[in-house]
Design an enzyme around this catalytic site. Structure first.
Site, PDB file in Angstrom:
ATOM      1  N   PRO A  66       0.847  -1.198   0.000  1.00 47.64           N
ATOM      2  CA  PRO A  66       0.000   0.000   0.000  1.00 47.64           C
ATOM      3  C   PRO A  66       0.884   1.250   0.000  1.00 47.64           C
ATOM      4  O   PRO A  66       1.442   1.627   1.027  1.00 47.64           O
ATOM      5  CB  PRO A  66      -0.813  -0.133   1.295  1.00 47.64           C
ATOM      6  CG  PRO A  66      -0.004  -1.026   2.175  1.00 47.64           C
ATOM      7  CD  PRO A  66       0.797  -1.923   1.282  1.00 47.64           C
ATOM      8  N   ASP A 125       5.956   2.071   2.532  1.00 47.24           N
ATOM      9  CA  ASP A 125       5.035   0.963   2.753  1.00 47.24           C
ATOM     10  C   ASP A 125       4.171   1.282   3.970  1.00 47.24           C
ATOM     11  O   ASP A 125       4.653   1.268   5.104  1.00 47.24           O
ATOM     12  CB  ASP A 125       5.841  -0.328   2.971  1.00 47.24           C
ATOM     13  CG  ASP A 125       4.976  -1.568   3.034  1.00 47.24           C
ATOM     14  OD1 ASP A 125       3.771  -1.444   3.329  1.00 47.24           O
ATOM     15  OD2 ASP A 125       5.503  -2.674   2.797  1.00 47.24           O
ATOM     16  N   HIS A 126       2.882   1.545   3.708  1.00 51.00           N
ATOM     17  CA  HIS A 126       2.004   1.999   4.789  1.00 51.00           C
ATOM     18  C   HIS A 126       1.651   0.878   5.764  1.00 51.00           C
ATOM     19  O   HIS A 126       1.012   1.126   6.794  1.00 51.00           O
ATOM     20  CB  HIS A 126       0.719   2.583   4.193  1.00 51.00           C
ATOM     21  CG  HIS A 126       0.102   3.668   5.026  1.00 51.00           C
ATOM     22  ND1 HIS A 126       0.416   3.862   6.357  1.00 51.00           N
ATOM     23  CD2 HIS A 126      -0.821   4.625   4.737  1.00 51.00           C
ATOM     24  CE1 HIS A 126      -0.276   4.872   6.839  1.00 51.00           C
ATOM     25  NE2 HIS A 126      -1.042   5.356   5.871  1.00 51.00           N
ATOM     26  N   ARG A 127       2.055  -0.356   5.480  1.00 45.53           N
ATOM     27  CA  ARG A 127       1.791  -1.447   6.412  1.00 45.53           C
ATOM     28  C   ARG A 127       2.581  -1.283   7.704  1.00 45.53           C
ATOM     29  O   ARG A 127       2.112  -1.673   8.780  1.00 45.53           O
ATOM     30  CB  ARG A 127       2.120  -2.797   5.769  1.00 45.53           C
ATOM     31  CG  ARG A 127       1.183  -3.213   4.650  1.00 45.53           C
ATOM     32  CD  ARG A 127       1.618  -4.514   4.020  1.00 45.53           C
ATOM     33  NE  ARG A 127       2.928  -4.407   3.371  1.00 45.53           N
ATOM     34  CZ  ARG A 127       3.543  -5.400   2.746  1.00 45.53           C
ATOM     35  NH1 ARG A 127       2.969  -6.599   2.684  1.00 45.53           N
ATOM     36  NH2 ARG A 127       4.716  -5.227   2.182  1.00 45.53           N
ATOM     37  N   ILE A 172       4.829   1.745   8.102  1.00 42.22           N
ATOM     38  CA  ILE A 172       5.232   3.148   8.269  1.00 42.22           C
ATOM     39  C   ILE A 172       3.984   4.021   8.217  1.00 42.22           C
ATOM     40  O   ILE A 172       3.242   3.985   7.229  1.00 42.22           O
ATOM     41  CB  ILE A 172       6.228   3.579   7.173  1.00 42.22           C
ATOM     42  CG1 ILE A 172       7.511   2.746   7.262  1.00 42.22           C
ATOM     43  CG2 ILE A 172       6.548   5.066   7.291  1.00 42.22           C
ATOM     44  CD1 ILE A 172       8.481   2.984   6.133  1.00 42.22           C
TER      45      ILE A 172
END
Length: 554
Positions: free
Chosen positions: A348, A524-526, A528
């Site tokens: 994401p 990487d929004h998983r 961060i």
């Protein structure tokens, strides 16, 4: 003593390579470590050296060939050293015939032998128009390719039909003789409607008892065990066959046997997405299993989370509008397409933008550029950013990590290797500078220059491309104000750099010209969060504007 030289292992998951150039010929004398050929994998161009001295007796490949790891490339007559006694014994050892296993059998217990019946049990079959896709109830018959009386074989194309989505070829699932054709070219047929009457010519096989003595005679004729298959006879009746081929058709049906198509449907695989390994690209059951295994692995790692249910649309015929030219993708381009598609589907992405005032840094860069040049490097913004980013990764440890979705773990790294995207004529590659935190900016500038030259000359090795923790992609030399780089899996962040420009900045009550450098941080929004990304890029900006922070906090 003659030796075979085989393509050595090239790296994890690399099974084959393309021959770029063969550098020796039959009769040439070669020495140890002499370069024999250049090959190209999906990751890099590699030079293959000789492992011993000798005379080339045969060359089994040529420029442009594709070869597998372990495949013989050359044969040599050794000049200087001789093989060990073990190797000699391996070359001269006599292969003894394999003895068949002795089995104790009960008298009177029959075994089976496959024989064909003399009497054909064929029958009349109604061939119906198969399902063509969701919400498709009929199709136009554009061409009938058989006539009454024709003998047909399995997989022979019978019709061409046209739906509102595609033109489709309809194959036969059995052999036989055409008795009646119920549709004509130009007519419309409904799904499930009988379009052909066929007299089946398939001859089933039945099992016949064989005496134990006869079976033993068969076994003694071969040195390897006999694997037998027993097929039970199923009498054929007048049957109505509905050939449910698939949910949606592409422009052309894949070449595969009916049993393979049936197996593909049963496990929910679109057979037209599968690459065939059989003769002429024919799809085998093993190909379906391999495809299904790969697809399931992608689902487990999250790769299919975005793409499940997504249909690949067929390209139009571009020749309708003018001349076209086709050329195959290079290995680098194919790998880039696959890798970035995977990264985009699994991560994401979010991109954070900012600008750094590098007016003072640019003055320092010009001041010390000659000192760096005298050492063999070039003092660029990228070289400086290597040092800045390695320090930032120590402050923000979640940026120096990878995600393991199988075990639901975050892997934090205690080393600082940074990749630098390099634009080459073959496509984008990312060589990695190792242990950036242990080197000063002059050392980094020299190494960056060397690795960039190697990349453009196609001399980077597999090791040069591995082990990255973070990537920098600098497009400032080309232009642009900002862009959204794709995270280089298994990393979790990448910094994009655009061209610096002078802009008016309001300082102490007045506008003054300052050199502003646009930065784009994709992450990487998983693992961060947006606030962490904003803090990270602000730290980088402050370090560029106030280099003392590198020593103070980095």
């Amino acid at each position: 003593m003659a030796f075979e030289f085989k393509l050595p292992a090239l790296g994890e998951n690399i099974e084959k390579a393309d021959i770029v150039k063969v550098l020796v010929s039959i009769g040439d004398k070669v020495s140890i470590d002499q370069i024999l050929l250049e090959i190209e994998t999906d990751k890099a161009t590699v030079e293959i050296p000789a492992e011993f001295a000798g005379v080339v007796k045969s060359v089994k490949v040529k420029d442009g060939d594709t070869i597998k790891v372990g495949e013989v490339i050359f044969t040599f007559e050794e000049m200087e050293s001789s093989p060990s006694e073990i190797e000699k014994s391996n070359h001269t050892k006599t292969v003894e015939p394999i003895k068949s296993e002795t089995k104790t059998e009960k008298v009177g217990e029959p075994k089976s032998e496959i024989v064909e019946t003399n009497k054909s049990q064929s029958g009349i079959i109604e061939f119906k128009l198969p399902e063509l896709g969701e919400n498709i109830t009929s199709a136009d018959v554009t061409k009938v390719l058989v006539s009454v009386g024709d003998k047909i074989e399995k997989d022979q194309i019978l019709f061409e039909i046209e739906t509102d989505k595609a033109t489709v070829e309809i194959p036969s699932e059995f052999s036989g003789i055409i008795k009646e054709i119920k549709v004509k070219s130009g007519e419309k047929a409904k799904v499930g409607e009988v379009v052909l009457i066929v007299e089946s010519g398939d001859i089933p096989k039945v099992e016949k008892p064989v005496k134990v003595e006869e079976q033993k005679n068969i076994e003694t004729k071969t040195s390897t065990p006999i694997e037998q298959k027993v097929e039970t006879a199923i009498p054929q009746k007048v049957t109505s066959v509905d050939t449910n081929i698939k949910k949606e058709f592409p422009n052309k049906i894949a070449a595969a046997a009916p049993s393979v198509r049936r197996f593909s449907r049963e496990i929910g695989i679109d057979i037209n997405e599968v690459n065939g390994s059989g003769p002429g690209g024919r799809i085998l059951i093993e190909d379906i299993k391999k495809f299904a295994k790969s697809f399931n692995e992608k689902i487990r790692t999250g790769a299919a989370g975005v793409t499940v249910g997504l249909k690949r649309e067929a390209l139009p015929d571009f020749t309708k509008w003018g001349n076209i030219k086709k050329e195959p993708m290079s290995n680098v381009r194919k790998k880039t397409a696959e890798h970035l598609s995977y990264a985009w589907a699994t991560i994401p992405h979010v991109t954070q933008f900012d600008k750094a005032d590098i007016t003072d840094l640019e003055n320092l860069r010009k001041q010390f550029s000659k000192k760096v040049e005298s050492s063999g490097g070039k003092l660029t913004v990228t070289a400086i950013l290597l040092k800045v980013i390695s320090s930032a990764l120590k402050v923000f440890t979640q940026f120096n990590a990878s995600v393991d979705m199988d075990s639901k773990e975050i892997i934090y790294k205690d080393f600082f290797n940074i990749g630098v995207a390099v634009d080459t004529e073959k496509g984008l590659i990312v060589p990695v500078i190792k242990n950036v935190d242990r080197k000063n900016i002059i050392q980094l500038a020299v190494e960056l220059n060397d690795i960039s030259v190697k990349a453009r000359d196609k001399k980077v090795t597999i090791e040069d491309m591995q082990g990255g923790c973070f990537t920098i992609s600098n497009l400032g030399g080309i232009g642009g104000t900002a862009f959204t780089p794709i995270v280089n899996v298994p990393e979790v962040a990448i910094l994009g750099v655009s061209r610096g420009n002078y802009e008016p900045v309001f300082i102490d009550g007045e506008f003054v010209p300052r050199l502003m450098l646009p930065l784009s941080l994709s992450y990487d929004h998983r693992i961060i969060d947006g606030a962490d990304a904003a803090r990270f890029i602000r730290w980088v900006v402050n370090a560029l504007e106030q280099p003392f922070l590198l020593s103070l906090e980095g």
